[in-house]
Design an enzyme around this catalytic site. Structure first.
Site, PDB file in Angstrom:
ATOM      1  N   SER A 133     -57.566   4.403 -29.468  1.00 21.43           N
ATOM      2  CA  SER A 133     -58.777   4.128 -30.604  1.00 21.43           C
ATOM      3  C   SER A 133     -58.200   3.269 -31.754  1.00 21.43           C
ATOM      4  CB  SER A 133     -59.472   5.204 -31.150  1.00 21.43           C
ATOM      5  OG  SER A 133     -60.460   4.984 -32.085  1.00 21.43           O
ATOM      6  N   GLU A 135     -59.292   3.730 -34.574  1.00 21.89           N
ATOM      7  CA  GLU A 135     -59.053   4.830 -35.526  1.00 21.89           C
ATOM      8  C   GLU A 135     -57.626   5.134 -35.824  1.00 21.89           C
ATOM      9  OE1 GLU A 135     -61.371   6.224 -37.698  1.00 21.89           O
ATOM     10  OE2 GLU A 135     -62.630   4.492 -37.188  1.00 21.89           O
ATOM     11  N   TYR A 157     -59.736  13.164 -36.014  1.00 23.31           N
ATOM     12  CA  TYR A 157     -60.055  12.528 -34.799  1.00 23.31           C
ATOM     13  C   TYR A 157     -58.890  11.535 -34.592  1.00 23.31           C
ATOM     14  CZ  TYR A 157     -61.901   8.935 -31.711  1.00 23.31           C
ATOM     15  OH  TYR A 157     -62.089   8.014 -30.696  1.00 23.31           O
TER      16      TYR A 157
END
Ligand code: GDP
Length: 335
Positions: A133, A135, A157
């Site tokens: 991801s 992120e 996360y």
């Protein structure tokens, strides 16, 4: 093929292991999905694909399982003997990961090593895809972000995804598993979970336009994201597993837009002014924010011959159109 991409619910339950059949339409796969057991139905977003398994020629099968349960995962690997594994399951909501960090680490981080260990233990020759991801870039070290940009996650996360990224690389280097990371920037579609900001906005636009709602409560409007269309991104994922060698790829549009710009585009598309409807609720702020994401997908363009077809404006509009149509269908059904 498995069509759910990163278009995951906030607490996603699907990993897709696939087994090729003949090329009969689509990409010719038999698809096995893993779904968490629940006492209520939770398959709404794939119901249109699902068929009774007693019917001849069915190619989508669902199995109960859980990323926190390795015995079960290994049993499924033995039974299904997949040729390709698309590991998309995660607790994938960033804001929620601050509330349930341990669970997020277990499912999103350790879940990945459970499958990789399963592949190694069973001796399967399956190709493995890890849903990495953007992120992971968090507090970005470089703009735009590419495969070589260092990670600096800003949430439980993001940290769990960094762990999963590295075990994927590690199983490739240590054991020769065909395992690769797709570093996907945000990818959206009408099937996006309703608590992610894009879908939250387009759904609210439909409700406000129809007079069912007046206000929409949001958090940080300044955050910028590289939003692409999930359908385009699924094609890139598939292309990665068709290569002779496993490698890691950034998948992104190369454009970045703020939440405010998303609001502007979505509300003005149906003739509304977002300023009259949006209120800020600080509850939606995150303890640490990812301010800016924009990806450089030139490696994917070069090596996979991949290009995103749908860009920002078209994406916003197709999501608003879909939410307007869904609401109309529901209202007609209720009449
Ligand atoms: P993320 O990029 O995976 O965190 O995807 P989200 O759609 O959850 O959030 C995208 C950005 O929108 C983040 O920077 C959020 O802080 C921001 N945002 C602002 N208001 C909201 C909101 O009400 N819900 C969500 N989910 N995000 C919001």
């Amino acid at each position: 093929m498995a069509s759910r991409s990163g278009d995951r619910p906030a607490n996603s339950s699907y990993k897709l292991g696939t087994q090729k059949h003949g090329e009969k339409g689509g990409k010719g796969y038999e698809v096995h999905g893993i779904i968490r057991r629940a006492s209520t139905f939770n398959t709404e977003r794939i119901d249109h694909l699902y068929q009774d398994p007693h019917i001849n020629g069915v190619r989508l099968f669902l199995h109960f399982g859980d990323m926190a349960d390795s015995t079960n995962l290994i049993k499924l690997l033995y039974r299904i003997q997949p040729e390709e594994i698309y590991h998309l399951a995660a607790q994938s909501h960033v804001r929620v990961s601050f509330d349930i960090p341990e669970y997020t680490g277990d499912v999103t981080g350790l879940g990945t090593v459970r499958i990789l260990e399963g592949v190694r233990e069973t001796g399967l020759k399956a190709k493995f895809y890890q849903a990495s991801s953007s992120e992971m870039y968090g507090k970005v070290h470089e703009v735009p972000q590419r495969e070589t940009t260092p990670f600096y996650p800003r949430s439980p996360y993001g940290a769990a995804k960094v762990y999963a990224y590295w075990v994927t690389v590690n199983y490739r280097e240590s054991y020769g598993v065909f395992s690769c990371n797709g570093i996907l920037f945000n990818h959206e579609s009408p099937r996006r979970g309703e608590t992610f900001v894009t879908r939250k906005i387009t759904r609210a636009v439909a409700h406000i336009k129809t007079g069912l709602q007046d206000k929409l409560y949001l958090g940080n409007l300044d955050a910028k994201r590289d939003w692409g269309y999930a359908k385009d991104y699924v094609e890139a994922i598939w292309l990665m597993l068709q290569r002779a060698q496993p490698e890691d790829y950034v998948i992104a549009t190369g454009e970045t837009h703020s939440v405010r710009e998303f609001l502007e585009e979505a509300f003005s598309y149906v003739g509304l002014d977002w300023r009259s409807h949006v209120e800020i609720d600080p509850w939606y702020y995150r303890p640490a924010e990812v301010d800016l994401l924009v990806g450089d997908a030139s490696k994917a363009r070069r090596e996979l011959n991949w290009e995103p077809k749908v860009k920002f404006k078209e994406l916003v509009r197709l999501m608003v159109d879909a939410d307007m149509a869904a609401l109309k269908r529901r209202q007609q059904h209720d009449l």
